[in-house]
Design a protein around this motif. Structure first.
Motif, PDB file in Angstrom:
ATOM      1  N   VAL A  68       0.870  -1.118  -0.024  1.00 53.41           N
ATOM      2  CA  VAL A  68       0.038  -0.161  -0.014  1.00 53.41           C
ATOM      3  C   VAL A  68       0.976   1.175   0.007  1.00 53.41           C
ATOM      4  O   VAL A  68       1.813   1.396   0.852  1.00 53.41           O
ATOM      5  CB  VAL A  68      -0.862   0.084   1.389  1.00 53.41           C
ATOM      6  N   THR A  69       0.542   2.258  -0.950  1.00 53.31           N
ATOM      7  CA  THR A  69       1.207   3.604  -0.595  1.00 53.31           C
ATOM      8  C   THR A  69       0.611   4.757  -0.188  1.00 53.31           C
ATOM      9  O   THR A  69      -0.543   4.292   0.032  1.00 53.31           O
ATOM     10  CB  THR A  69       1.593   3.769  -2.210  1.00 53.31           C
ATOM     11  N   ARG A  70       1.153   5.777   0.132  1.00 48.95           N
ATOM     12  CA  ARG A  70       0.624   6.860   0.545  1.00 48.95           C
ATOM     13  C   ARG A  70      -0.623   7.331  -0.196  1.00 48.95           C
ATOM     14  O   ARG A  70      -1.808   7.590   0.462  1.00 48.95           O
ATOM     15  CB  ARG A  70       1.408   7.976   0.972  1.00 48.95           C
ATOM     16  N   ALA A  71      -0.182   7.452  -1.629  1.00 49.77           N
ATOM     17  CA  ALA A  71      -1.244   7.863  -2.594  1.00 49.77           C
ATOM     18  C   ALA A  71      -2.715   7.015  -2.564  1.00 49.77           C
ATOM     19  O   ALA A  71      -3.801   7.456  -2.375  1.00 49.77           O
ATOM     20  CB  ALA A  71      -0.832   7.850  -3.949  1.00 49.77           C
ATOM     21  N   MET A  72      -2.309   5.776  -2.602  1.00 47.72           N
ATOM     22  CA  MET A  72      -3.428   4.735  -2.547  1.00 47.72           C
ATOM     23  C   MET A  72      -4.396   4.925  -1.190  1.00 47.72           C
ATOM     24  O   MET A  72      -5.500   4.875  -1.077  1.00 47.72           O
ATOM     25  CB  MET A  72      -2.725   3.318  -2.528  1.00 47.72           C
ATOM     26  N   THR A  73      -3.876   5.248   0.114  1.00 45.88           N
ATOM     27  CA  THR A  73      -4.444   5.126   1.111  1.00 45.88           C
ATOM     28  C   THR A  73      -5.230   6.460   1.263  1.00 45.88           C
ATOM     29  O   THR A  73      -6.364   6.455   1.804  1.00 45.88           O
ATOM     30  CB  THR A  73      -3.263   5.351   2.447  1.00 45.88           C
ATOM     31  N   VAL A  74      -4.632   7.464   1.102  1.00 47.01           N
ATOM     32  CA  VAL A  74      -5.697   8.862   0.954  1.00 47.01           C
ATOM     33  C   VAL A  74      -6.618   8.770   0.004  1.00 47.01           C
ATOM     34  O   VAL A  74      -7.531   9.325   0.225  1.00 47.01           O
ATOM     35  CB  VAL A  74      -4.469  10.196   1.041  1.00 47.01           C
ATOM     36  N   THR A  75      -6.495   8.165  -1.085  1.00 43.85           N
ATOM     37  CA  THR A  75      -7.321   8.190  -1.920  1.00 43.85           C
ATOM     38  C   THR A  75      -8.794   7.503  -1.675  1.00 43.85           C
ATOM     39  O   THR A  75      -9.701   7.667  -1.787  1.00 43.85           O
ATOM     40  CB  THR A  75      -6.956   7.714  -3.301  1.00 43.85           C
ATOM     41  N   ALA A  81     -15.085   9.129   2.154  1.00 44.25           N
ATOM     42  CA  ALA A  81     -15.618  10.215   2.657  1.00 44.25           C
ATOM     43  C   ALA A  81     -16.477  11.077   1.686  1.00 44.25           C
ATOM     44  O   ALA A  81     -17.287  11.939   1.903  1.00 44.25           O
ATOM     45  CB  ALA A  81     -14.473  11.379   3.012  1.00 44.25           C
ATOM     46  N   GLY A  82     -16.755  10.324   0.571  1.00 45.28           N
ATOM     47  CA  GLY A  82     -17.562  10.860  -0.480  1.00 45.28           C
ATOM     48  C   GLY A  82     -16.881  11.642  -1.746  1.00 45.28           C
ATOM     49  O   GLY A  82     -17.835  12.446  -2.374  1.00 45.28           O
ATOM     50  N   SER A  83     -15.708  11.648  -1.684  1.00 45.19           N
ATOM     51  CA  SER A  83     -15.032  12.317  -2.616  1.00 45.19           C
ATOM     52  C   SER A  83     -15.097  13.858  -2.811  1.00 45.19           C
ATOM     53  O   SER A  83     -15.529  14.278  -3.897  1.00 45.19           O
ATOM     54  CB  SER A  83     -15.284  11.689  -4.184  1.00 45.19           C
ATOM     55  N   PRO A  84     -15.015  14.336  -1.577  1.00 42.17           N
ATOM     56  CA  PRO A  84     -15.196  16.058  -1.495  1.00 42.17           C
ATOM     57  C   PRO A  84     -14.530  16.865  -2.089  1.00 42.17           C
ATOM     58  O   PRO A  84     -13.055  16.316  -2.099  1.00 42.17           O
ATOM     59  CB  PRO A  84     -15.248  16.145   0.036  1.00 42.17           C
ATOM     60  N   ALA A  85     -14.864  17.754  -2.757  1.00 43.00           N
ATOM     61  CA  ALA A  85     -13.890  18.577  -3.711  1.00 43.00           C
ATOM     62  C   ALA A  85     -13.040  19.454  -2.690  1.00 43.00           C
ATOM     63  O   ALA A  85     -13.724  20.071  -1.392  1.00 43.00           O
ATOM     64  CB  ALA A  85     -14.458  19.599  -4.368  1.00 43.00           C
ATOM     65  N   PRO A  86     -11.740  19.474  -2.711  1.00 38.44           N
ATOM     66  CA  PRO A  86     -11.009  20.157  -1.602  1.00 38.44           C
ATOM     67  C   PRO A  86     -11.393  21.719  -1.782  1.00 38.44           C
ATOM     68  O   PRO A  86     -11.601  22.304  -2.764  1.00 38.44           O
ATOM     69  CB  PRO A  86      -9.605  20.113  -2.311  1.00 38.44           C
ATOM     70  N   LYS A  87     -11.382  22.443  -0.538  1.00 38.60           N
ATOM     71  CA  LYS A  87     -11.695  23.632  -0.563  1.00 38.60           C
ATOM     72  C   LYS A  87     -10.545  24.541  -1.359  1.00 38.60           C
ATOM     73  O   LYS A  87     -10.883  25.739  -1.751  1.00 38.60           O
ATOM     74  CB  LYS A  87     -11.992  24.425   0.773  1.00 38.60           C
ATOM     75  N   SER A  88      -9.488  24.265  -1.241  1.00 32.72           N
ATOM     76  CA  SER A  88      -8.348  25.167  -1.629  1.00 32.72           C
ATOM     77  C   SER A  88      -7.223  24.053  -2.398  1.00 32.72           C
ATOM     78  O   SER A  88      -7.233  22.764  -1.908  1.00 32.72           O
ATOM     79  CB  SER A  88      -7.491  26.000  -0.800  1.00 32.72           C
ATOM     80  N   TRP A 100      -3.681  11.130 -10.510  1.00 36.17           N
ATOM     81  CA  TRP A 100      -5.111  10.414 -10.375  1.00 36.17           C
ATOM     82  C   TRP A 100      -5.512  10.695  -8.780  1.00 36.17           C
ATOM     83  O   TRP A 100      -6.713  10.611  -8.249  1.00 36.17           O
ATOM     84  CB  TRP A 100      -5.204   9.037 -10.673  1.00 36.17           C
ATOM     85  N   TYR A 101      -4.396  10.764  -8.010  1.00 35.88           N
ATOM     86  CA  TYR A 101      -4.600  11.098  -6.486  1.00 35.88           C
ATOM     87  C   TYR A 101      -4.281  12.592  -6.159  1.00 35.88           C
ATOM     88  O   TYR A 101      -4.771  12.716  -4.920  1.00 35.88           O
ATOM     89  CB  TYR A 101      -3.689  10.375  -5.713  1.00 35.88           C
ATOM     90  N   SER A 102      -4.445  13.535  -7.097  1.00 34.13           N
ATOM     91  CA  SER A 102      -3.932  14.904  -6.670  1.00 34.13           C
ATOM     92  C   SER A 102      -5.101  15.380  -5.653  1.00 34.13           C
ATOM     93  O   SER A 102      -5.046  16.189  -4.753  1.00 34.13           O
ATOM     94  CB  SER A 102      -3.906  15.727  -7.794  1.00 34.13           C
TER      95      SER A 102
END
Length: 210
Positions: A68-75, A81-88, A100-102
């Motif tokens: 498992v990678t960090r990108a995989m985990t946070v994605t 969490a419902g794939s919320p759009a980042p506020k910034s 793909w993980y940005s």
């Protein structure tokens, strides 16, 4: 014993997973040739893939023993969490804007689920250990405004080898039933596998009874 808020976390996670499933159309886990039907993680793989939290490494493989990678985990947690759009936009030197993980990385940094290395990099390809995964789970619970669980690390023969910075996270993961040991050991320094991540996510998705 779990806090009531941990139960709420699981119920909320299940609802979020349904939302994620509407956004993604992953291959059915049953089609993975490297996931035996009687494997201890098979049901979890089916659940999380069908919910869109994880996907296969190809149309026919899942690679359950893959790391498992960090990108995989946070994605995965972002999708939970419902794939919320980042506020910034959160800018890291090693996270291309079109990766793909940005969005997941930006969300994780914004909510405190994860952070960079303090030098402007996120290190998305770095492997995640079991104790690091526990910290991600702990910070995810905090980001949702929920109480956390407290498990007893002393119940494991290697509980005293958990890094100090990971103790709160591992206590939460153990107390919430998200991470369990094998043969009395937690193996905190071992790299987490895709099968283990699938099981953790499935446990978060499963509404608690009672």
């Amino acid at each position: 014993m779990l806090h009531k808020s941990v139960y709420r976390l699981r119920r909320k996670a299940a609802a979020c997973a349904v939302c994620a499933a509407l956004l993604l159309t992953p291959a059915l886990a049953a089609s993975f040739t490297d996931v035996p039907q009687n494997a201890w993680y098979a049901a979890a793989v089916n659940e999380v893939v069908d919910a869109g939290l994880l996907s296969g490494t190809s149309a026919t493989t899942f690679q359950p023993s893959g790391k498992v990678t960090r990108a995989m985990t946070v994605t995965a947690l972002w999708r939970l969490a419902g794939s919320p759009a980042p506020k910034s936009s959160q800018s890291f030197s090693d996270v291309p804007s079109d990766a793909w993980y940005s969005q997941a990385v930006a969300w994780a940094a914004e909510t405190g689920v994860a952070s960079g290395n303090g030098k402007g990099a996120f290190q998305p390809g770095n492997l995640v250990t079991r104790e690091q995964l526990a910290v991600f789970l702990y910070q995810y619970a905090q980001s949702q405004g929920l109480d956390t669980a407290q498990g007893k690390l002393s119940a494991y023969t290697d509980g005293n080898t958990v890094s100090k910075w990971a103790v709160d996270g591992m206590e939460h993961a153990v107390g919430a039933g998200l991470i369990s040991g094998s043969k009395g050991k937690l193996s905190p320094k071992a790299n987490a596998t895709r099968a283990e991540l699938a099981v953790v996510l499935e446990r978060l998705m499963t509404p608690a009874v009672g």
